[in-house]
Design a protein around this motif. Structure first.
Motif, mmCIF file in Angstrom:
data_model
loop_
_atom_site.group_PDB
_atom_site.id
_atom_site.type_symbol
_atom_site.label_atom_id
_atom_site.label_comp_id
_atom_site.label_asym_id
_atom_site.label_seq_id
_atom_site.Cartn_x
_atom_site.Cartn_y
_atom_site.Cartn_z
ATOM 1 N N ILE A 234 -31.400 -4.135 -89.691
ATOM 2 C CA ILE A 234 -30.296 -3.578 -88.872
ATOM 3 C C ILE A 234 -30.448 -4.376 -87.652
ATOM 4 C CG2 ILE A 234 -28.470 -2.462 -87.739
ATOM 5 C CD1 ILE A 234 -28.174 -1.572 -90.709
ATOM 6 N N PHE B 128 -24.608 3.167 -84.286
ATOM 7 C CA PHE B 128 -25.835 2.888 -84.027
ATOM 8 C C PHE B 128 -26.523 3.825 -83.761
ATOM 9 C CE2 PHE B 128 -30.135 0.582 -83.685
ATOM 10 C CZ PHE B 128 -29.865 0.197 -84.537
ATOM 11 N N ASN C 210 -28.792 5.698 -86.279
ATOM 12 C CA ASN C 210 -30.241 5.539 -86.461
ATOM 13 C C ASN C 210 -30.819 6.852 -85.960
ATOM 14 O OD1 ASN C 210 -33.343 4.753 -86.124
ATOM 15 N ND2 ASN C 210 -32.244 3.325 -83.632
#
Length: 69
Positions: free
Chosen positions: A60, A26, A30
């Protein structure tokens, strides 16, 4: 985000309890998503796609934070 990679990954793992692999994934998504999306908007290259990419990062984050509350 790049300079605080370990702290970001640790925060995601602790707050979402998702494991280091998913936290790393993630944070990488990102980082790359924000850089690429912002650059695409600035140079006006596929702006709707860039906005969708930036919006997906927000979705998300909100989605996972809602699951934890």
């Amino acid at each position: 985000m790049y300079f605080q990679w370990h702290e970001q990954k640790e925060f995601m793992n602790v707050s979402w309890n998702c494991g280091y692999f998913l936290a790393s994934l993630f944070v990488l998504y990102n980082l790359i998503g924000q850089l690429a999306g912002s650059a695409m908007v600035v140079v006006r290259f596929r702006v709707p796609t860039a906005c969708a990419l930036l919006f997906s990062i927000i979705v998300i984050q909100v989605r996972f934070s809602k699951l934890l509350i």
